[in-house]
Motif scaffolding. Sequence first.
Motif, PDB file in Angstrom:
ATOM      1  N   LEU A  71       0.812  -1.216   0.000  1.00 29.71           N
ATOM      2  CA  LEU A  71       0.000   0.000   0.000  1.00 29.71           C
ATOM      3  C   LEU A  71       0.848   1.270   0.000  1.00 29.71           C
ATOM      4  N   GLN A  72       2.022   1.219   0.584  1.00 27.79           N
ATOM      5  CA  GLN A  72       2.885   2.398   0.652  1.00 27.79           C
ATOM      6  C   GLN A  72       3.872   2.479  -0.510  1.00 27.79           C
ATOM      7  N   SER A  73       4.038   1.401  -1.219  1.00 25.89           N
ATOM      8  CA  SER A  73       5.056   1.312  -2.264  1.00 25.89           C
ATOM      9  C   SER A  73       4.756   2.252  -3.432  1.00 25.89           C
ATOM     10  N   ASN A  74       5.810   2.631  -4.139  1.00 20.89           N
ATOM     11  CA  ASN A  74       5.688   3.490  -5.320  1.00 20.89           C
ATOM     12  C   ASN A  74       5.609   2.698  -6.616  1.00 20.89           C
ATOM     13  N   GLY A  75       5.565   1.377  -6.502  1.00 19.01           N
ATOM     14  CA  GLY A  75       5.493   0.554  -7.702  1.00 19.01           C
ATOM     15  C   GLY A  75       5.542  -0.923  -7.369  1.00 19.01           C
ATOM     16  N   LEU A  76       5.571  -1.732  -8.421  1.00 23.69           N
ATOM     17  CA  LEU A  76       5.545  -3.188  -8.275  1.00 23.69           C
ATOM     18  C   LEU A  76       6.640  -3.837  -9.109  1.00 23.69           C
ATOM     19  N   ILE A  77       7.106  -4.966  -8.632  1.00 19.77           N
ATOM     20  CA  ILE A  77       7.918  -5.877  -9.434  1.00 19.77           C
ATOM     21  C   ILE A  77       6.999  -7.049  -9.760  1.00 19.77           C
ATOM     22  N   ILE A  78       6.839  -7.324 -11.039  1.00 19.21           N
ATOM     23  CA  ILE A  78       5.878  -8.337 -11.489  1.00 19.21           C
ATOM     24  C   ILE A  78       6.631  -9.443 -12.223  1.00 19.21           C
ATOM     25  N   GLU A  79       6.275 -10.666 -11.908  1.00 17.00           N
ATOM     26  CA  GLU A  79       6.877 -11.841 -12.545  1.00 17.00           C
ATOM     27  C   GLU A  79       5.734 -12.768 -12.958  1.00 17.00           C
ATOM     28  N   ILE A  80       5.560 -12.952 -14.256  1.00 18.64           N
ATOM     29  CA  ILE A  80       4.506 -13.835 -14.768  1.00 18.64           C
ATOM     30  C   ILE A  80       5.158 -15.123 -15.255  1.00 18.64           C
ATOM     31  N   ILE A  81       4.665 -16.247 -14.762  1.00 14.11           N
ATOM     32  CA  ILE A  81       5.174 -17.554 -15.172  1.00 14.11           C
ATOM     33  C   ILE A  81       4.039 -18.277 -15.893  1.00 14.11           C
ATOM     34  N   LEU A  82       4.301 -18.653 -17.139  1.00 12.30           N
ATOM     35  CA  LEU A  82       3.308 -19.347 -17.951  1.00 12.30           C
ATOM     36  C   LEU A  82       3.821 -20.740 -18.294  1.00 12.30           C
ATOM     37  N   GLU A  83       2.877 -21.673 -18.454  1.00  9.50           N
ATOM     38  CA  GLU A  83       3.261 -23.042 -18.789  1.00  9.50           C
ATOM     39  C   GLU A  83       2.243 -23.639 -19.754  1.00  9.50           C
ATOM     40  N   LEU A  84       2.768 -24.270 -20.801  1.00  8.54           N
ATOM     41  CA  LEU A  84       1.934 -24.959 -21.787  1.00  8.54           C
ATOM     42  C   LEU A  84       2.683 -26.200 -22.243  1.00  8.54           C
ATOM     43  N   ASN A  85       2.073 -27.357 -22.061  1.00  6.40           N
ATOM     44  CA  ASN A  85       2.674 -28.630 -22.480  1.00  6.40           C
ATOM     45  C   ASN A  85       4.115 -28.781 -21.997  1.00  6.40           C
ATOM     46  N   LYS A  86       4.330 -28.528 -20.730  1.00  6.98           N
ATOM     47  CA  LYS A  86       5.635 -28.654 -20.067  1.00  6.98           C
ATOM     48  C   LYS A  86       6.659 -27.611 -20.512  1.00  6.98           C
ATOM     49  N   GLU A  87       6.256 -26.652 -21.320  1.00  6.44           N
ATOM     50  CA  GLU A  87       7.134 -25.539 -21.698  1.00  6.44           C
ATOM     51  C   GLU A  87       6.794 -24.368 -20.789  1.00  6.44           C
ATOM     52  N   THR A  88       7.797 -23.830 -20.123  1.00  8.45           N
ATOM     53  CA  THR A  88       7.589 -22.763 -19.151  1.00  8.45           C
ATOM     54  C   THR A  88       8.426 -21.550 -19.527  1.00  8.45           C
ATOM     55  N   ILE A  89       7.819 -20.376 -19.413  1.00 11.10           N
ATOM     56  CA  ILE A  89       8.572 -19.133 -19.593  1.00 11.10           C
ATOM     57  C   ILE A  89       8.251 -18.194 -18.435  1.00 11.10           C
ATOM     58  N   LYS A  90       9.159 -17.265 -18.209  1.00 10.42           N
ATOM     59  CA  LYS A  90       8.974 -16.275 -17.153  1.00 10.42           C
ATOM     60  C   LYS A  90       9.218 -14.899 -17.752  1.00 10.42           C
ATOM     61  N   ILE A  91       8.302 -13.982 -17.465  1.00 10.37           N
ATOM     62  CA  ILE A  91       8.418 -12.603 -17.932  1.00 10.37           C
ATOM     63  C   ILE A  91       8.419 -11.712 -16.696  1.00 10.37           C
ATOM     64  N   GLU A  92       9.391 -10.817 -16.619  1.00 12.46           N
ATOM     65  CA  GLU A  92       9.512  -9.939 -15.456  1.00 12.46           C
ATOM     66  C   GLU A  92       9.488  -8.482 -15.893  1.00 12.46           C
ATOM     67  N   ASN A  93       8.986  -7.637 -14.996  1.00 10.47           N
ATOM     68  CA  ASN A  93       8.958  -6.207 -15.267  1.00 10.47           C
ATOM     69  C   ASN A  93       8.815  -5.453 -13.955  1.00 10.47           C
ATOM     70  N   GLN A  94       9.217  -4.203 -13.981  1.00 13.10           N
ATOM     71  CA  GLN A  94       9.007  -3.298 -12.855  1.00 13.10           C
ATOM     72  C   GLN A  94       8.181  -2.133 -13.356  1.00 13.10           C
ATOM     73  N   VAL A  95       7.294  -1.666 -12.515  1.00  8.67           N
ATOM     74  CA  VAL A  95       6.470  -0.528 -12.905  1.00  8.67           C
ATOM     75  C   VAL A  95       6.346   0.426 -11.721  1.00  8.67           C
ATOM     76  N   MET A  96       6.466   1.696 -12.028  1.00 11.52           N
ATOM     77  CA  MET A  96       6.290   2.744 -11.021  1.00 11.52           C
ATOM     78  C   MET A  96       4.927   3.395 -11.245  1.00 11.52           C
ATOM     79  N   TYR A  97       4.256   3.718 -10.148  1.00 13.48           N
ATOM     80  CA  TYR A  97       2.987   4.433 -10.257  1.00 13.48           C
ATOM     81  C   TYR A  97       3.292   5.888 -10.604  1.00 13.48           C
ATOM     82  N   ARG A  98       2.738   6.379 -11.681  1.00 13.08           N
ATOM     83  CA  ARG A  98       3.002   7.765 -12.093  1.00 13.08           C
ATOM     84  C   ARG A  98       2.196   8.771 -11.287  1.00 13.08           C
ATOM     85  N   ASN A  99       1.051   8.357 -10.798  1.00 10.45           N
ATOM     86  CA  ASN A  99       0.140   9.305 -10.161  1.00 10.45           C
ATOM     87  C   ASN A  99       0.086   9.171  -8.648  1.00 10.45           C
ATOM     88  N   LYS A 100       1.111   8.605  -8.056  1.00  8.44           N
ATOM     89  CA  LYS A 100       1.096   8.431  -6.598  1.00  8.44           C
ATOM     90  C   LYS A 100       1.501   9.719  -5.919  1.00  8.44           C
TER      91      LYS A 100
END
Length: 158
Positions: free
Chosen positions: A129-158
């Motif tokens: 609640l106090q943070s100025n942004g998030l670190i996001i990590e999405i892990i997807l899996e299809l037929n035993k194939e896995t990928i990970k996508i990462e990103n950081q985002v800052m809130y512009r309007n905080k």
Amino acid sequence: MNKRGFTIIELLISLGIVSIVFSIIFSFFTMNFNMFKKSNDIIDIQNEGQIAMAKIVNIAMVSSGISNIYDYNNINQDDTKDKISLGKIIFKEGDIFQVKEGNLKHNGNIIANHIKNIKVSPIDDISFLQSNGLIIEIILELNKETIKIENQVMYRNK
């Protein structure tokens, strides 16, 4: 005496050689088909993950923060500083992202399938609640194939 035709031994040997050649060719095509399918699966989940990440980042970027965040067990994590497996996040502007049964929903509409996990953490060492942004990590899996996508985002309007 002039013999015409093949003996049974010659036929068996030629049949064995043809069988070996065909099995090599078949295994080659099978291997190529499996590699093609694997590549397509990776491309599919990569595209899906990039679309999901872009949607989350675009909403978070124009947000002034989050009003509530729940882990995958639906336990409120507003005051935690730790990385959590996301269940639901509600931004102050009303946008809701929810992970359920392998799907990522935005305001009730499915935007991604094949979600294995989404992990989020505050960008600074304070609560969500106090943070100025998030670190996001999405892990997807299809037929035993896995990928990970990462990103950081800052809130512009905080």
